[in-house]
Design an enzyme around this catalytic site. Structure first.
Site, PDB file in Angstrom:
ATOM      1  N   HIS A  57      26.068 -20.697   0.802  1.00 25.09           N
ATOM      2  CA  HIS A  57      25.583 -19.591   0.203  1.00 25.09           C
ATOM      3  C   HIS A  57      26.676 -18.584  -0.385  1.00 25.09           C
ATOM      4  CE1 HIS A  57      26.002 -18.403   4.711  1.00 25.09           C
ATOM      5  NE2 HIS A  57      26.508 -17.144   3.897  1.00 25.09           N
TER       6      HIS A  57
HETATM    7  C1  T46 Z   1      28.259 -16.106   6.283  1.00 21.00           C
HETATM    8  C2  T46 Z   1      29.149 -17.001   6.928  1.00 21.00           C
HETATM    9  C3  T46 Z   1      30.487 -16.746   6.713  1.00 21.00           C
HETATM   10  C4  T46 Z   1      21.295 -13.793  12.449  1.00 21.00           C
HETATM   11  O1  T46 Z   1      20.120 -13.848  13.071  1.00 21.00           O
HETATM   12  N1  T46 Z   1      22.121 -12.688  12.417  1.00 21.00           N
HETATM   13  C5  T46 Z   1      23.425 -12.639  11.983  1.00 21.00           C
HETATM   14  O2  T46 Z   1      24.050 -11.571  11.943  1.00 21.00           O
HETATM   15  C6  T46 Z   1      23.798 -13.910  11.538  1.00 21.00           C
HETATM   16  C7  T46 Z   1      25.102 -14.021  10.822  1.00 21.00           C
HETATM   17  C8  T46 Z   1      22.932 -15.158  11.448  1.00 21.00           C
HETATM   18  N2  T46 Z   1      21.720 -15.019  12.068  1.00 21.00           N
HETATM   19  C9  T46 Z   1      20.768 -16.143  12.034  1.00 21.00           C
HETATM   20  C10 T46 Z   1      20.480 -16.851  10.678  1.00 21.00           C
HETATM   21  C11 T46 Z   1      20.278 -18.005  11.050  1.00 21.00           C
HETATM   22  O3  T46 Z   1      18.930 -18.473  11.475  1.00 21.00           O
HETATM   23  O4  T46 Z   1      21.783 -17.401  12.692  1.00 21.00           O
HETATM   24  C12 T46 Z   1      21.396 -18.536  12.154  1.00 21.00           C
HETATM   25  C13 T46 Z   1      22.773 -19.213  11.503  1.00 21.00           C
HETATM   26  O5  T46 Z   1      23.097 -18.344  10.284  1.00 21.00           O
HETATM   27  P1  T46 Z   1      23.634 -19.000   8.996  1.00 21.00           P
HETATM   28  O6  T46 Z   1      23.088 -20.485   8.870  1.00 21.00           O
HETATM   29  O7  T46 Z   1      23.629 -17.934   7.974  1.00 21.00           O
HETATM   30  O8  T46 Z   1      25.185 -19.460   9.557  1.00 21.00           O
HETATM   31  P2  T46 Z   1      26.545 -19.689   8.458  1.00 21.00           P
HETATM   32  O9  T46 Z   1      27.521 -20.027   9.425  1.00 21.00           O
HETATM   33  O10 T46 Z   1      25.871 -20.531   7.743  1.00 21.00           O
HETATM   34  O11 T46 Z   1      26.789 -18.247   8.089  1.00 21.00           O
HETATM   35  C14 T46 Z   1      27.263 -17.281   8.475  1.00 21.00           C
HETATM   36  C15 T46 Z   1      26.660 -15.865   8.107  1.00 21.00           C
HETATM   37  O12 T46 Z   1      25.205 -15.942   8.207  1.00 21.00           O
HETATM   38  C16 T46 Z   1      26.894 -15.787   6.548  1.00 21.00           C
HETATM   39  O13 T46 Z   1      26.674 -14.393   6.292  1.00 21.00           O
HETATM   40  O14 T46 Z   1      28.776 -15.640   5.294  1.00 21.00           O
HETATM   41  O15 T46 Z   1      28.702 -17.190   8.337  1.00 21.00           O
END
Ligand code: T46
Length: 145
Positions: A57
């Site tokens: 993303h």
């Molecule tokens: C990024 C990379 C480096 C939350 O509820 N609060 C939070 O602060 C975060 C970071 C995530 N979430 C929830 C949203 C999703 O349901 O946790 C779940 C996993 O998040 P995501 O799929 O976005 O995780 P990554 O590892 O793909 O991305 C994360 C960060 O979301 C993103 O901003 O840049 O790490």
């Protein structure tokens, strides 16, 4: 590490305070070595799936600095024009991920722990999670200026 070629990105090197046999200490401070006010910190760990792929993303406004404080992982950055691959494996060396930078993390070591400092609270509406929408966003973002 190679020179950074993608936009909105730079290497951040935190100082290491060596306490000899008692370990090392690194410090991150807003506006000092982290180029924004830190409003949120999160960490990612227990990545037991060796095929895990995270990220995929870009953010519209959020700025972040990402560290690998244990183990290693592979970070692919894409600003819509240029791509760059980076291996993060040193606890004091991070990557500033500015706005509009498509990023993907994979090849996590079993002991990998990611630590991320973010410039704002979590807001799903700031994410662009579809690559073709990301390219369209870059093409059209200045249409109304
Ligand atoms: C990024 C990379 C480096 C939350 O509820 N609060 C939070 O602060 C975060 C970071 C995530 N979430 C929830 C949203 C999703 O349901 O946790 C779940 C996993 O998040 P995501 O799929 O976005 O995780 P990554 O590892 O793909 O991305 C994360 C960060 O979301 C993103 O901003 O840049 O790490």
């Amino acid at each position: 590490m190679d020179k950074i070629r993608v936009k909105n990105c730079k290497v951040i090197k935190l100082p290491i305070i060596q306490d000899g046999k008692d370990g090392c200490l690194s410090v991150a401070e807003s506006f000092h070595n982290i180029p924004f006010k830190i409003k949120r910190v999160y960490y990612i760990y227990n990545i037991n799936n060796k095929n895990a792929i995270r990220g995929m993303h870009a953010h519209k406004k959020l700025q972040q600095v990402i560290f690998c404080i244990n183990g290693s992982f592979f970070l692919r950055l894409n600003d819509g024009t240029k791509k760059q691959d980076i291996i993060l494996d040193e606890p004091n060396i991070g990557i500033y991920i500015g706005v509009e930078l498509w990023h993907t993390m994979k090849r996590f070591s079993e002991d990998c722990i990611l630590l991320v400092f973010a410039s704002d609270f979590y807001d799903e509406s700031d994410y662009i999670r579809n690559y073709s929408q990301f390219i369209k966003y870059l093409e059209h973002k200045n249409d109304f200026i």
